[in-house]
Design a protein around this motif. Structure first.
Motif, PDB file in Angstrom:
ATOM      1  N   GLU A 144       5.799  12.385   0.565  1.00 13.02           N
ATOM      2  CA  GLU A 144       6.070  11.507   1.710  1.00 13.02           C
ATOM      3  C   GLU A 144       7.193  10.520   1.394  1.00 13.02           C
ATOM      4  N   GLY A 145       8.202  10.551   2.241  1.00  8.11           N
ATOM      5  CA  GLY A 145       9.268   9.544   2.160  1.00  8.11           C
ATOM      6  C   GLY A 145       9.987   9.506   0.826  1.00  8.11           C
ATOM      7  N   ALA A 146      10.127  10.640   0.178  1.00 10.64           N
ATOM      8  CA  ALA A 146      10.672  10.627  -1.183  1.00 10.64           C
ATOM      9  C   ALA A 146      11.714  11.703  -1.447  1.00 10.64           C
ATOM     10  N   ILE A 147      11.664  12.821  -0.717  1.00  6.46           N
ATOM     11  CA  ILE A 147      12.531  13.963  -1.050  1.00  6.46           C
ATOM     12  C   ILE A 147      14.009  13.611  -0.867  1.00  6.46           C
ATOM     13  N   TYR A 148      14.288  12.575  -0.057  1.00 10.15           N
ATOM     14  CA  TYR A 148      15.694  12.176   0.149  1.00 10.15           C
ATOM     15  C   TYR A 148      16.374  11.804  -1.167  1.00 10.15           C
ATOM     16  N   ASN A 149      15.576  11.437  -2.172  1.00 12.49           N
ATOM     17  CA  ASN A 149      16.174  11.056  -3.451  1.00 12.49           C
ATOM     18  C   ASN A 149      16.996  12.191  -4.072  1.00 12.49           C
ATOM     19  N   ILE A 150      16.607  13.437  -3.818  1.00 14.54           N
ATOM     20  CA  ILE A 150      17.439  14.553  -4.291  1.00 14.54           C
ATOM     21  C   ILE A 150      18.016  15.341  -3.111  1.00 14.54           C
ATOM     22  N   ALA A 162       4.979  10.658 -15.088  1.00 16.88           N
ATOM     23  CA  ALA A 162       6.292  10.046 -14.856  1.00 16.88           C
ATOM     24  C   ALA A 162       7.353  11.104 -15.138  1.00 16.88           C
ATOM     25  N   GLU A 163       7.958  11.594 -14.070  1.00 22.71           N
ATOM     26  CA  GLU A 163       8.872  12.725 -14.189  1.00 22.71           C
ATOM     27  C   GLU A 163       9.853  12.634 -13.027  1.00 22.71           C
ATOM     28  N   SER A 164      11.030  13.188 -13.172  1.00 22.72           N
ATOM     29  CA  SER A 164      11.957  13.200 -12.046  1.00 22.72           C
ATOM     30  C   SER A 164      11.739  14.443 -11.191  1.00 22.72           C
ATOM     31  N   MET A 165      11.797  14.250  -9.894  1.00 23.17           N
ATOM     32  CA  MET A 165      11.520  15.346  -8.964  1.00 23.17           C
ATOM     33  C   MET A 165      12.570  16.456  -9.026  1.00 23.17           C
ATOM     34  N   ASP A 166      13.673  16.218  -9.714  1.00 19.25           N
ATOM     35  CA  ASP A 166      14.650  17.307  -9.858  1.00 19.25           C
ATOM     36  C   ASP A 166      14.476  18.035 -11.183  1.00 19.25           C
ATOM     37  N   VAL A 211       3.261  12.604  -9.163  1.00 18.30           N
ATOM     38  CA  VAL A 211       4.500  12.444  -9.920  1.00 18.30           C
ATOM     39  C   VAL A 211       5.360  11.352  -9.306  1.00 18.30           C
ATOM     40  N   ASP A 212       5.862  10.474 -10.138  1.00 20.92           N
ATOM     41  CA  ASP A 212       6.862   9.508  -9.700  1.00 20.92           C
ATOM     42  C   ASP A 212       7.751   9.202 -10.896  1.00 20.92           C
ATOM     43  N   LEU A 213       8.968   8.759 -10.588  1.00 21.13           N
ATOM     44  CA  LEU A 213       9.887   8.402 -11.658  1.00 21.13           C
ATOM     45  C   LEU A 213       9.396   7.163 -12.401  1.00 21.13           C
ATOM     46  N   PHE A 214       8.621   6.291 -11.714  1.00 21.29           N
ATOM     47  CA  PHE A 214       8.359   4.972 -12.272  1.00 21.29           C
ATOM     48  C   PHE A 214       6.907   4.752 -12.678  1.00 21.29           C
ATOM     49  N   PRO A 215       6.680   4.573 -13.997  1.00 19.48           N
ATOM     50  CA  PRO A 215       5.326   4.353 -14.521  1.00 19.48           C
ATOM     51  C   PRO A 215       4.646   3.135 -13.891  1.00 19.48           C
ATOM     52  N   GLU A 216       5.440   2.126 -13.462  1.00 22.40           N
ATOM     53  CA  GLU A 216       4.831   0.926 -12.847  1.00 22.40           C
ATOM     54  C   GLU A 216       4.042   1.309 -11.600  1.00 22.40           C
ATOM     55  N   PHE A 217       4.589   2.209 -10.768  1.00 22.18           N
ATOM     56  CA  PHE A 217       3.876   2.674  -9.578  1.00 22.18           C
ATOM     57  C   PHE A 217       2.655   3.498  -9.970  1.00 22.18           C
ATOM     58  N   LEU A 218       2.835   4.374 -10.951  1.00 19.01           N
ATOM     59  CA  LEU A 218       1.735   5.253 -11.361  1.00 19.01           C
ATOM     60  C   LEU A 218       0.561   4.455 -11.923  1.00 19.01           C
ATOM     61  N   ASN A 275       0.838  -1.191   0.000  1.00 21.20           N
ATOM     62  CA  ASN A 275       0.000   0.000   0.000  1.00 21.20           C
ATOM     63  C   ASN A 275       0.879   1.249   0.000  1.00 21.20           C
ATOM     64  N   ARG A 276       2.010   1.138   0.711  1.00 22.79           N
ATOM     65  CA  ARG A 276       2.980   2.233   0.744  1.00 22.79           C
ATOM     66  C   ARG A 276       4.371   1.709   0.406  1.00 22.79           C
ATOM     67  N   GLN A 277       5.202   2.607  -0.127  1.00 21.73           N
ATOM     68  CA  GLN A 277       6.586   2.232  -0.443  1.00 21.73           C
ATOM     69  C   GLN A 277       7.565   2.842   0.566  1.00 21.73           C
ATOM     70  N   GLY A 278       7.027   3.379   1.640  1.00 22.32           N
ATOM     71  CA  GLY A 278       7.866   3.928   2.699  1.00 22.32           C
ATOM     72  C   GLY A 278       7.005   4.081   3.938  1.00 22.32           C
ATOM     73  N   ILE A 290       4.590  14.530  -4.864  1.00 19.51           N
ATOM     74  CA  ILE A 290       5.877  14.258  -5.521  1.00 19.51           C
ATOM     75  C   ILE A 290       6.508  12.981  -4.955  1.00 19.51           C
ATOM     76  N   GLY A 291       6.881  12.063  -5.827  1.00 19.61           N
ATOM     77  CA  GLY A 291       7.416  10.767  -5.379  1.00 19.61           C
ATOM     78  C   GLY A 291       6.297   9.967  -4.745  1.00 19.61           C
ATOM     79  N   CYS A 292       5.163   9.927  -5.454  1.00 17.14           N
ATOM     80  CA  CYS A 292       3.910   9.405  -4.877  1.00 17.14           C
ATOM     81  C   CYS A 292       3.895   7.889  -4.765  1.00 17.14           C
ATOM     82  N   GLY A 293       4.808   7.173  -5.439  1.00 18.47           N
ATOM     83  CA  GLY A 293       4.756   5.714  -5.417  1.00 18.47           C
ATOM     84  C   GLY A 293       3.411   5.231  -5.953  1.00 18.47           C
ATOM     85  N   THR A 294       2.797   4.256  -5.270  1.00 15.94           N
ATOM     86  CA  THR A 294       1.491   3.778  -5.731  1.00 15.94           C
ATOM     87  C   THR A 294       0.352   4.652  -5.198  1.00 15.94           C
TER      88      THR A 294
HETATM   89  N1  SAH Z   1       5.261   8.543  -1.307  1.00 13.12           N
HETATM   90  C1  SAH Z   1       5.185   7.101  -1.444  1.00 13.12           C
HETATM   91  C2  SAH Z   1       6.466   6.472  -1.953  1.00 13.12           C
HETATM   92  C3  SAH Z   1       7.680   6.661  -1.093  1.00 13.12           C
HETATM   93  S1  SAH Z   1       9.086   5.702  -1.671  1.00 13.12           S
HETATM   94  C4  SAH Z   1       4.795   6.494  -0.106  1.00 13.12           C
HETATM   95  O1  SAH Z   1       4.947   7.188   0.911  1.00 13.12           O
HETATM   96  O2  SAH Z   1       4.359   5.349  -0.068  1.00 13.12           O
HETATM   97  C5  SAH Z   1       9.968   6.907  -2.663  1.00 13.12           C
HETATM   98  C6  SAH Z   1       9.358   7.126  -4.035  1.00 13.12           C
HETATM   99  O3  SAH Z   1      10.164   8.060  -4.749  1.00 13.12           O
HETATM  100  C7  SAH Z   1       9.304   5.873  -4.907  1.00 13.12           C
HETATM  101  O4  SAH Z   1       8.003   5.712  -5.389  1.00 13.12           O
HETATM  102  C8  SAH Z   1      10.284   6.174  -6.034  1.00 13.12           C
HETATM  103  O5  SAH Z   1       9.901   5.588  -7.255  1.00 13.12           O
HETATM  104  C9  SAH Z   1      10.237   7.674  -6.094  1.00 13.12           C
HETATM  105  N2  SAH Z   1      11.417   8.298  -6.706  1.00 13.12           N
HETATM  106  C10 SAH Z   1      12.723   7.952  -6.550  1.00 13.12           C
HETATM  107  N3  SAH Z   1      13.504   8.807  -7.231  1.00 13.12           N
HETATM  108  C11 SAH Z   1      12.686   9.713  -7.816  1.00 13.12           C
HETATM  109  C12 SAH Z   1      12.898  10.851  -8.655  1.00 13.12           C
HETATM  110  N4  SAH Z   1      14.115  11.245  -9.004  1.00 13.12           N
HETATM  111  N5  SAH Z   1      11.819  11.548  -9.074  1.00 13.12           N
HETATM  112  C13 SAH Z   1      10.554  11.169  -8.730  1.00 13.12           C
HETATM  113  N6  SAH Z   1      10.304  10.108  -7.943  1.00 13.12           N
HETATM  114  C14 SAH Z   1      11.348   9.384  -7.496  1.00 13.12           C
END
Ligand code: SAH
Length: 248
Positions: free
Chosen positions: A112-118, A93-97, A66-73, A13-16, A43-47
């Motif tokens: 949620e749980g996503a900004i660490y990627n950048i 499907a877009e990169s958060m940067d 927005v998420d990088l991965f179409p599979e989640f979207l 249900n969640r990826q973080g 942003i970085g919405c996962g599923t």
């Molecule tokens: N917000 C969701 C997912 C958190 S996991 C939740 O709380 O359940 C982090 C998410 O960031 C993953 O879905 C991953 O695909 C996405 N992600 C990783 N790098 C990214 C990037 N550069 N741009 C956008 N999304 C990214």
């Protein structure tokens, strides 16, 4: 490795760490007019667990997820369809940067749980221009709950994500990037264990069976288990902080 990670996490249900209840609590801290025609980005919405909470509670909002991965979207789009909110959720499907929002075009940015990627500092600075003045950013970020973490957990996080810090340090970054902090909460233990780690653990046997217990699959499982074990032992010291801030 990457498609294996997707395989393990796509059905969650969640990826973080996080929960619908905590998403709602953060929304309360945002103090926005919920009935308004809000323009929202997740942003970085996962599923899209949080995206759906926003859609349910902001009945006239138009949400771009927005998420990088179409599979989640694709999972989010199917769930949105089933819940009857697909007309108000656009997936991208877009990169958060490198987000394609126009300047000042958003009332609310959620992440949620996503900004660490950048990185938190890079993210809050890069996303600010997309918010109108007075718009709100709600973002969860790994945070020390205490300033004195034991070596094992401190070394782990300093290797994984050197930007980890205490709440006052993160609040300062927001202030310096042009936001005023409206509210703050930390994710409770349930949001880590019951909502995220326990369901992940429960998917491991089927994941290994599907992937014939290859060395790569075993390696992913070992990493997950190590992360879960560290959290269980050091949960007093570390959590996600949810920072809700208004753009000046
Ligand atoms: N917000 C969701 C997912 C958190 S996991 C939740 O709380 O359940 C982090 C998410 O960031 C993953 O879905 C991953 O695909 C996405 N992600 C990783 N790098 C990214 C990037 N550069 N741009 C956008 N999304 C990214």
């Amino acid at each position: 490795m990457f498609s294996l990670m997707m395989d393990l996490h796509r059905d969650g249900n969640r990826q973080g760490p996080g929960s619908d209840a905590e998403t709602l609590r953060a929304l309360e801290l945002a103090r926005i007019d919920r009935a308004g025609e809000l323009r929202v980005a997740d942003i970085g919405c996962g599923t899209g667990a949080s995206t759906l909470v926003l859609a349910r509670n902001l009945p006239r909002a138009a949400i771009t997820a927005v998420d990088l991965f179409p599979e989640f979207l694709a999972v989010l789009a199917a769930n949105a369809e089933r819940e009857g909110v697909a007309d108000r959720i656009e997936t991208r499907a877009e990169s958060m940067d490198a987000l394609a929002f126009a300047e000042g075009s958003l009332d609310l940015i959620w992440s949620e749980g996503a900004i660490y990627n950048i990185g938190f500092a890079t993210g809050v600075a890069a996303w600010g221009p997309f918010l109108r003045s007075g718009g709100v950013l709600a973002v969860s970020e790994i945070t020390w709950l205490r300033p004195d973490p034991p070596d094992e957990i401190r070394d782990h996080w300093n290797t994984e994500y050197p930007e980890i810090a205490t709440m006052p340090a993160k609040a300062r970054i927001l202030e310096d990037a042009g936001y005023d902090l409206l509210g703050y909460l930390t994710l409770p233990v349930d949001a880590w264990l019951r909502e995220y780690y326990e369901p992940t653990e429960a998917r491991i046997p089927a994941f290994l069976a599907r992937n014939a217990s290859t060395p790569e699959a075993e390696e992913i499982v070992a990493m997950e288990r190590q992360e879960i074990d560290l959290y269980r032992r050091y949960r007093e010291y570390v959590s996600y902080g949810f920072y809700v801030a208004r753009k000046r």
